[in-house]
Design a protein around this motif. Structure first.
Motif, PDB file in Angstrom:
ATOM      1  N   VAL A  34     -31.143 -76.542 -10.703  1.00 36.98           N
ATOM      2  CA  VAL A  34     -31.855 -75.304 -11.008  1.00 36.98           C
ATOM      3  C   VAL A  34     -32.734 -74.960  -9.816  1.00 36.98           C
ATOM      4  N   ASP A  40     -35.688 -72.628  -8.367  1.00 35.51           N
ATOM      5  CA  ASP A  40     -36.810 -71.775  -8.746  1.00 35.51           C
ATOM      6  C   ASP A  40     -37.012 -70.680  -7.704  1.00 35.51           C
ATOM      7  N   ASP A  92     -39.660 -69.603  -6.296  1.00 35.12           N
ATOM      8  CA  ASP A  92     -40.582 -69.998  -5.227  1.00 35.12           C
ATOM      9  C   ASP A  92     -39.854 -70.773  -4.137  1.00 35.12           C
ATOM     10  N   GLN A 125     -30.418 -64.340 -14.402  1.00 42.37           N
ATOM     11  CA  GLN A 125     -31.442 -65.332 -14.140  1.00 42.37           C
ATOM     12  C   GLN A 125     -31.926 -65.950 -15.438  1.00 42.37           C
ATOM     13  N   GLY A 133     -37.967 -67.738 -16.276  1.00 40.89           N
ATOM     14  CA  GLY A 133     -38.784 -67.708 -15.072  1.00 40.89           C
ATOM     15  C   GLY A 133     -38.011 -67.302 -13.837  1.00 40.89           C
ATOM     16  N   GLU A 134     -36.944 -66.493 -13.999  1.00 42.78           N
ATOM     17  CA  GLU A 134     -36.127 -66.000 -12.889  1.00 42.78           C
ATOM     18  C   GLU A 134     -35.486 -67.144 -12.103  1.00 42.78           C
ATOM     19  N   ARG A 135     -35.156 -68.230 -12.801  1.00 45.03           N
ATOM     20  CA  ARG A 135     -34.510 -69.364 -12.149  1.00 45.03           C
ATOM     21  C   ARG A 135     -33.008 -69.138 -12.051  1.00 45.03           C
ATOM     22  N   ARG A 146     -32.567 -80.623 -17.184  1.00 44.00           N
ATOM     23  CA  ARG A 146     -32.395 -79.592 -16.152  1.00 44.00           C
ATOM     24  C   ARG A 146     -31.819 -78.317 -16.762  1.00 44.00           C
ATOM     25  N   HIS A 191     -34.469 -76.482 -18.379  1.00 43.55           N
ATOM     26  CA  HIS A 191     -35.348 -75.836 -17.405  1.00 43.55           C
ATOM     27  C   HIS A 191     -34.841 -74.428 -17.071  1.00 43.55           C
ATOM     28  N   TYR A 192     -33.544 -74.259 -17.147  1.00 46.54           N
ATOM     29  CA  TYR A 192     -32.955 -72.936 -16.888  1.00 46.54           C
ATOM     30  C   TYR A 192     -32.889 -72.089 -18.159  1.00 46.54           C
ATOM     31  N   GLU A 229     -39.490 -80.696 -13.764  1.00 47.08           N
ATOM     32  CA  GLU A 229     -40.143 -79.928 -12.693  1.00 47.08           C
ATOM     33  C   GLU A 229     -39.161 -79.688 -11.566  1.00 47.08           C
TER      34      GLU A 229
END
Length: 877
Positions: free
Chosen positions: A645, A647, A649, A681, A684-686, A775, A778-779, A877
């Motif tokens: 994934v 991010d 950032d 996405q 969180g736009e991941r 993971r 997380h997406y 994370e």
């Protein structure tokens, strides 16, 4: 910062060598490849357990509860004699591979109870029977049993039934880097008085008999309670002994008369102390009280329930009163060990869970070993010794002429597997990183160094065949250890470590691409890939059908490898933009592998079976006929592991990488569609990179989370339970090959028969499943839910399912409502006895239905992952 953290800081900076001494002595040197100089590679028979007491080893030393320096120049361990055994108990006993009905297996009862990372405090327990140890019975009974029957264990002999045994606790506490306090506490658990000789031993590894350096150190007795060392590397060192023991001396020298019938041999041989005590042979020890091996004999008689404590001190300062501060120092080190683990276990409220985790860490730290193996010397022989058989030059490991290992390495199991294994070691490093991040990083770097990694880029597999192929998980472990250490270091990552390993893994990745992609189509083989007997055939041998197998697991491992290296490159690109090019390279290689898994060549065969909604290996015959090998096994779940994934950032720091991705998406849409909808996405736009999009992942999870298939009460099975009633069979030229569900031990001799991937629960792959689910969550976030268990009508988020799997694995060790630990099986002694029930063994694998521990009993290595799983965590994370 606790005192142990301070010691770690001093050791890591080089200020003080707190790791100089540790539990680096193996538990079995006999029967290893290193000590084998036979013409036919028969390591098990060249040096046997019976020979071990009389033969000076070439490449290492062994003992019970042992300690040595980091080059194993001198060693300490504890031996015992119950006045009934035919031999002194100097080493652990077990069956060789050919002797056991399920391969090699230690037949002893011992536990690793505690250790700090610097080994400032160590504790283990050995249970020694008071009646004669059943050596012959254990051998003959196991030889009589078939592979369909359970192993015959020491506990099965009934030798502990009346509590006629000694509990021997061996503890070490470091007053300083070269000042080590040793305490041996013996408890008579039996109903009657019993006699026991406790025989601590000190000796030098033989470094002088091989023709390279004839310097010979020595041991001598300056008085009745001291064994002094004469060694150029350890000036002034001495073993100080409390009480009034008997000091005995001989030499670490082979008894050629006993072993080989040599006529003209005189001296005091390695087995001298054994013969003195057991045979009452007064001529076997040196009356001058000097030699290269010494023993401190304490002859104890303990009443029923009585205990005795022996105190020794290995120090260099010639202390006038070495035991004056002994007890206070021990209490301090125990309190410091408690403080260290309290700092790690702050969020673990359950005392039983804390005990499990602490013993798991202890097993990891006790399983360090000095591993010494110089292939050129081993192949060609030593100047002062007879040359090895000429056939040796073409036999085992002859292509690993560069390999020269002399390091402290984390072992899978210091008795059953007293040699490193590449993919085991990768998993070891995660729990090790929690307690000793620098040691974990050093281990990962070590295997990529020039004296380990082959010039071709291959990582050494294990000493029985360094050229075998393990799953490529080194990059994954490196990245995970980097992230664990970054978290410990307040967000500061160790970039030199990451970069150093990354560069070496580029060589290894290239080796995989050049050697294991048979037809250059981004579909990989690799052989057994650590999963031993999971396949229809031995995937490391020539196939009975001819042709080759396109492996779902091999290809998925490589997809995962691409994503691991891509993520490492992106991290490094934050500090050097050049790495964006490499990140792009691995991104595109991942897409090519994903495409190949869906379309194997012009005939369009896929590793994904649309009808069964599962991944299978595909056999290609010499006639190019393709046969899906429809075994529902872990092989088909491994595609879950290839997930990453990204991010926003992170992507903002890599504009060239993002630009290249956009070009691929615009110009190679067929590749992008195989992986994920990049434009959609996630939370969180991941962005998600995976072999599985949502629909296919749900189909795979439907099988994995089905309790009638993969999902056990104690984790995910390596083979679906579906195959219990529906074995998979394949007929080839009149021969029938079959795979059936076997929740316990293996029923075949494939890969030695001492492991089984056809039904049991294995921690390493379960760990990767859990991490992959984390993971994916997380997406996808909490809106993406899956039925758990399948057919229950209950829907959970992917993260909740990951946590539920952790709970199932944890149940193996934690007491249930009736006070039982499933890993102990049906043994009432282990479940109920206060002197057994809280001591844990971390087995190699676990029964797929009832959860009892199987295989190597002390493979805390990758089963030590339970320590990491028990750590409370934030979302991925």
């Amino acid at each position: 910062m606790t005192p142990e953290h301070q010691r770690l800081a001093e050791a890591n900076s080089g200020k003080r060598k707190w790791r100089k001494f540790g539990p680096y002595l193996t538990e079995r040197q006999w029967g290893t490849v290193r000590e084998d100089y036979s013409p036919d590679g028969a390591a098990w028979s060249y040096v046997t357990h019976d020979m071990a007491r009389s033969k000076a080893y070439r490449w290492g030393e062994e003992g019970i509860g042992g300690l040595c320096d980091d080059q194993q120049l001198f060693c300490f361990s504890v031996a015992f004699w119950n006045q009934r055994d035919p031999i002194l108990k100097e080493r652990l006993f077990g069956l060789t591979g050919p002797e056991g009905n399920h391969g090699e297996d230690v037949k002893e009862c011992y536990y690793y109870l505690d250790s700090t990372p610097t080994h400032s405090y160590l504790k283990m327990l050995y249970k020694y029977p008071q009646t004669e140890f059943p050596y012959a019975w254990l051998v003959t009974e196991n030889q009589l049993r078939s592979k369909q029957e359970a192993e015959f264990e020491l506990m099965d002999t009934g030798i502990f039934n009346e509590d006629r045994y000694f509990d021997v606790f061996i503890e070490y506490a470091k007053a300083d880097t070269r000042d080590i306090l040793i305490k041996v506490t013996v408890h008579n658990r039996g109903p009657e008085a019993a006699r026991l000789n406790v025989v601590p031993q000190l000796w030098f590894r033989d470094t002088w008999s091989w023709g390279y350096d004839d310097y010979q150190p020595g041991l001598f007795a300056p008085d009745d309670t001291t064994v002094a060392l004469e060694h150029r590397k350890f000036p002034g060192m001495a073993l100080r002994c409390d009480g009034q023991p008997e000091l005995l001396f001989c030499d670490n020298r082979t008894n050629a008369k006993r072993l080989y019938g040599a006529k003209k041999t005189t001296g005091y041989f390695k087995d001298g102390i054994n013969d003195y005590l057991v045979k009452d042979d007064r001529r076997a020890v040196n009356p001058a009280r000097k030699g290269t091996k010494a023993a401190v004999n304490y002859d104890l008689t303990l009443a029923a329930g009585e205990s005795a404590t022996l105190r020794l001190r290995l120090e260099k300062n010639a202390l006038p009163r070495p035991f004056e501060d002994f007890d206070a120092l021990f209490e301090t080190r125990v309190a410091e060990a408690d403080a260290f683990y309290e700092s790690i276990q702050t969020d673990l409220a359950n005392a039983d869970v804390r005990n499990i985790q602490r013993q798991a860490f202890a097993g990891m730290l006790w399983s360090k070993q000095f591993y010494y193996y110089d292939i050129p010397q081993w192949l060609h022989g030593d100047p002062a010794q007879p040359p090895p058989p000429p056939r040796r030059q073409q036999q085992r490991n002859s292509e690993w002429f560069h390999l020269n290992n002399a390091d402290i390495v984390s072992m899978p199991d210091k008795w059953e597997y007293p040699w490193y294994a590449a993919w085991d070691l990768a998993f070891h490093c995660l729990p090790l990183a929690v307690v000793d991040p620098d040691f974990a990083k050093d281990q990962l770097m070590l295997l990529t160094r020039e004296w380990y990694m082959h010039p071709s880029g291959q990582l050494p597999a294990y000493e029985w065949n360094f050229g075998d192929v393990n799953p490529p998980v080194h990059a994954w472990a490196t990245w995970r250890v980097y992230k664990i250490c970054q978290k410990h270091n307040h967000g500061q990552g160790d970039l030199p470590f990451l970069e150093r390993v990354f560069h070496k893994l580029l060589l290894n990745f290239t080796w995989w691409v050049n050697r294991k992609d048979k037809e250059n189509r981004n579909v990989f083989q690799g052989g057994f890939l650590g999963l031993d007997n999971i396949g229809v055939f031995d995937r490391s041998d020539e196939l009975p059908t001819g042709g080759h197998i396109e492996q779902s697991d091999g290809t998925s491992w490589m997809a995962m490898y691409c994503l691991n290296l891509m993520r490492m490159a992106l991290e490094l690109s934050k500090h050097n933009p050049v790495y964006q090019d490499l990140a792009s390279k691995f991104f595109e290689h991942f897409l090519l592998i994903a495409d190949a898994m869906a379309h194997l060549g012009e005939d369009g065969v896929s590793l994904w079976d649309e009808e069964d909604e599962f991944y299978y290996d595909v056999l290609f015959t010499p006639e190019r006929e393709s046969i899906p090998l429809k075994v529902r096994s872990m092989v088909g779940l491994i595609p879950l592991f290839a997930v990453e994934v990204l991010d926003p950032d992170l992507l903002h720091t890599a504009p060239e990488f993002v630009s290249r991705i956009q070009w691929v998406l615009n110009n190679r849409p067929q590749l992008a569609n195989l992986v994920s909808r990049w434009q959609d996405q996630g939370r969180g736009e991941r962005q998600l990179l995976s072999l599985l999009r949502g629909h296919r992942m749900k189909k795979l999870l439907k099988r994995m989370l089905d309790e009638s298939e993969f999902l056990s009460d104690y984790g995910v099975r390596a083979l679906s339970r579906y195959h219990r009633e529906h074995p998979y069979t394949l007929k080839v030229d009149g021969s029938v090959f079959s795979v059936a569900y076997l929740p316990g031990e293996s029923d075949s001799s494939l890969f030695g028969g001492n492991s089984n991937w056809r039904g049991p629960i294995w921690f390493p792959v379960n760990y990767l499943i859990i991490e992959s689910l984390q993971r994916f969550h997380h997406y996808y976030g909490d809106d993406f839910k899956v039925e758990y268990p399948t057919g229950s009508g209950q829907y959970l988020t992917i993260n909740e399912i990951a946590n539920a799997l952790i709970e199932r694995l944890t149940k193996l060790f934690v007491r249930d409502g009736e006070g039982n630990r499933p890993a102990f099986g049906a043994n009432e002694k282990l479940q109920r006895d206060p002197h057994f029930r809280d001591y844990l063994l971390f087995h190699e694998y676990f029964h797929g239905d009832d959860g009892r521990g199987l295989g190597a009993s002390h493979q805390t290595g990758w089963t030590g992952l339970i320590a990491k799983l028990l750590q409370p965590r934030k979302l991925y994370e």
